[in-house]
Design a protein around this motif. Structure first.
Motif, short mmCIF file in Angstrom:
data_model
loop_
_atom_site.label_atom_id
_atom_site.label_comp_id
_atom_site.label_asym_id
_atom_site.label_seq_id
_atom_site.Cartn_x
_atom_site.Cartn_y
_atom_site.Cartn_z
N HIS A 201 -16.45 53.04 39.30
CA HIS A 201 -17.23 51.89 39.74
C HIS A 201 -16.38 50.61 39.72
N ILE A 202 -15.45 50.58 40.65
CA ILE A 202 -14.51 49.46 40.80
C ILE A 202 -14.65 48.93 42.23
N TRP A 203 -14.72 47.59 42.37
CA TRP A 203 -14.79 46.95 43.69
C TRP A 203 -13.67 45.94 43.79
N ILE A 204 -12.76 46.13 44.76
CA ILE A 204 -11.60 45.26 44.98
C ILE A 204 -11.77 44.67 46.36
N ASP A 205 -12.05 43.35 46.44
CA ASP A 205 -12.58 42.77 47.67
C ASP A 205 -12.00 41.38 47.93
N HIS A 206 -11.61 41.13 49.18
CA HIS A 206 -11.19 39.80 49.64
C HIS A 206 -10.02 39.23 48.83
N ASN A 207 -9.00 40.07 48.63
CA ASN A 207 -7.78 39.62 47.97
C ASN A 207 -6.62 39.64 48.96
N ASP A 208 -5.49 39.08 48.52
CA ASP A 208 -4.26 39.07 49.30
C ASP A 208 -3.17 39.70 48.44
N PHE A 209 -2.50 40.73 48.96
CA PHE A 209 -1.50 41.48 48.20
C PHE A 209 -0.17 41.44 48.93
N SER A 210 0.91 41.11 48.18
CA SER A 210 2.24 41.10 48.79
C SER A 210 3.31 41.22 47.71
N TRP B 257 -11.98 44.33 52.74
CA TRP B 257 -11.68 42.96 53.21
C TRP B 257 -10.46 42.33 52.52
N ASN B 258 -9.43 43.14 52.26
CA ASN B 258 -8.19 42.62 51.69
C ASN B 258 -7.11 42.52 52.77
N ARG B 259 -6.15 41.63 52.56
CA ARG B 259 -4.97 41.54 53.42
C ARG B 259 -3.77 42.03 52.64
N PHE B 260 -3.00 42.95 53.26
CA PHE B 260 -1.77 43.48 52.68
C PHE B 260 -0.61 43.12 53.60
N ASN C 294 -9.95 46.23 55.86
CA ASN C 294 -8.69 45.72 55.33
C ASN C 294 -7.72 45.45 56.47
N TYR C 295 -6.84 44.48 56.25
CA TYR C 295 -5.85 44.08 57.25
C TYR C 295 -4.48 44.49 56.75
N PHE C 296 -3.91 45.53 57.34
CA PHE C 296 -2.58 46.01 56.99
C PHE C 296 -1.59 45.32 57.93
N ASP C 297 -1.20 44.14 57.52
CA ASP C 297 -0.50 43.17 58.36
C ASP C 297 1.01 43.33 58.21
N GLY C 298 1.55 44.38 58.84
CA GLY C 298 2.97 44.63 58.76
C GLY C 298 3.42 45.30 57.48
N SER C 299 2.49 45.65 56.60
CA SER C 299 2.86 46.44 55.43
C SER C 299 3.35 47.81 55.92
N ASP C 300 4.23 48.46 55.15
CA ASP C 300 4.98 49.56 55.74
C ASP C 300 4.23 50.89 55.75
N GLN C 301 3.75 51.36 54.60
CA GLN C 301 3.27 52.74 54.51
C GLN C 301 2.17 52.87 53.46
N VAL D 36 -12.29 55.86 55.46
CA VAL D 36 -11.39 54.81 55.94
C VAL D 36 -11.96 54.31 57.26
N TYR D 37 -12.60 53.14 57.23
CA TYR D 37 -13.24 52.67 58.47
C TYR D 37 -13.06 51.18 58.70
N ASN D 38 -12.98 50.82 59.97
CA ASN D 38 -12.91 49.43 60.43
C ASN D 38 -11.75 48.65 59.83
N ASN D 39 -10.62 49.33 59.59
CA ASN D 39 -9.41 48.64 59.15
C ASN D 39 -8.53 48.33 60.35
N TYR D 40 -7.73 47.27 60.22
CA TYR D 40 -6.80 46.86 61.27
C TYR D 40 -5.38 47.17 60.80
N PHE D 41 -4.74 48.11 61.48
CA PHE D 41 -3.36 48.51 61.18
C PHE D 41 -2.45 47.86 62.22
#
Length: 333
Positions: free
Chosen positions: A156-165, A185-188, A218-225, A238-243
């Motif tokens: 029961h963990i929710w990780i939401d609306h963060n920015d990871f880099s 809703w995270n950006r990577f 989630n937005y996988f914004d140029g993250s590699d793999q 895995v739904y509605n993500n932008y790769f």
């Protein structure tokens, strides 16, 4: 030479009205997906609700409150540099916590959060397994290990609306029997090994039958793999993500079952793989859009429909390149 593939997107999703040329994207007030599914004695994920609300602006205050027993809502103000110390900069979070950034500038740099008991060889959930944790609206960067690590039967963990880099290892790793998690809703960006789900090929005794996770918007914004790279999990949604501009999107191995739906893949060499490394996985796909990708999504076997576990509404895949960058990341909660 790129191969261009377009698959029809699902219809029927409700789209918020546009403002100044962009859709209005409302942040969810509570979790959805697998984090809301009852199990292990919990009905859903509430974090620190009902506990004291504290605002912290130093590492000492943050680490004190996130490690205390009982519920707390810990509001992070400004940038906090986490110490490395003997634990390689990974700091424990105890059960019943909400850790949420204030505004759009809250950040944790130089270290990461560890949600879970110390590693053992246990194959059943131990007493006191960490559970009921919410992490929202924070920038994570510069860790020498993971940015967030979820382990040892945490649930029961929710990780939401963060920015990871810019972490040295995983951005969000979930492993060693953890279960009932939503990552939304995270950006990577500017990161290599993004999302690991399942420890390794020899860890089936802990991981098989668990690791049920929802990844959406989630937005996988140029993250590699690893978006994600999965072992053993029976159902991963895995739904509605932008790769965008990734070497590969999703990988399923060790008989993991991935339900891949309504995503948009742009310039991704391998959007979805089941023949990857180790034993084959399972993958079902529907209503995804692939643009300038070199390969199709690999499919194999059957996977239980996520609607068996929870209700949800998928947005049309064609809207994902607009709504996900507009709504993902910090400053939108």
């Amino acid at each position: 030479m790129h191969r261009r593939t377009l698959l029809a997107a699902a219809a029927g999703a409700v789209v918020a009205p546009a403002v100044a040329g962009r859709p209005a994207v409302a942040a969810p007030s509570g979790p959805d997906g697998f984090a809301t599914v009852a199990g292990y004695g919990r009905a859903t994920t509430t974090g620190g609700a009902g506990g004291p609300v504290v605002t912290v602006s130093t590492a000492a205050a943050l680490l004190d409150h996130i490690s205390r027993p009982g519920p707390y809502v810990v509001q992070v103000s400004g940038t906090i540099t986490l110490p490395r110390g003997a634990n390689d900069g990974m700091h424990p979070v105890t059960s019943d916590k909400t850790i949420i950034g204030l505004g759009s500038t809250a950040a944790l740099v130089g270290g990461g959060l560890n949600i879970g008991l110390p590693v053992t060889s246990a194959t059943t959930p131990p007493a006191g397994a960490v559970n009921n944790v919410i992490i929202r609206n924070l920038r994570f960067s510069g860790a020498s290990d993971d940015l967030i690590n979820v382990q040892m039967f945490s649930h029961h963990i929710w990780i939401d609306h963060n920015d990871f880099s810019d972490g040295d290892d995983g951005a969000v790793d979930i492993k060693r029997g953890s279960d009932l998690v939503t990552v939304s809703w995270n950006r990577f960006h500017d990161h290599d090994k993004t999302l690991l789900l399942g420890h390794d090929d020899d860890n089936g005794a802990q991981d098989a039958g668990r690791l049920r996770v929802t990844y959406h918007h989630n937005y996988f914004d140029g993250s590699d793999q690893r978006h994600p790279r999965v072992r053993f999990a029976p159902v991963v949604h895995v739904y509605n993500n932008y790769f965008r501009d990734n070497s590969y999107g999703i990988a399923s191995t060790n008989d993991a079952g991935l339900f891949v739906e309504g995503n948009y893949f742009y310039s991704v060499n391998n959007p979805g793989r089941v023949d990857f490394s180790g034993p084959l996985g399972r993958m079902v796909q529907r209503d995804n859009i692939l643009v300038d990708c070199n390969h199709a999504i690999e499919v194999r076997g059957t996977v239980t429909d996520p609607r068996t576990f929870y209700a949800y509404t998928a947005d049309p895949a064609s809207s994902v390149p607009t709504i996900v960058p507009a709504g993902a990341g910090v400053g939108k909660v």
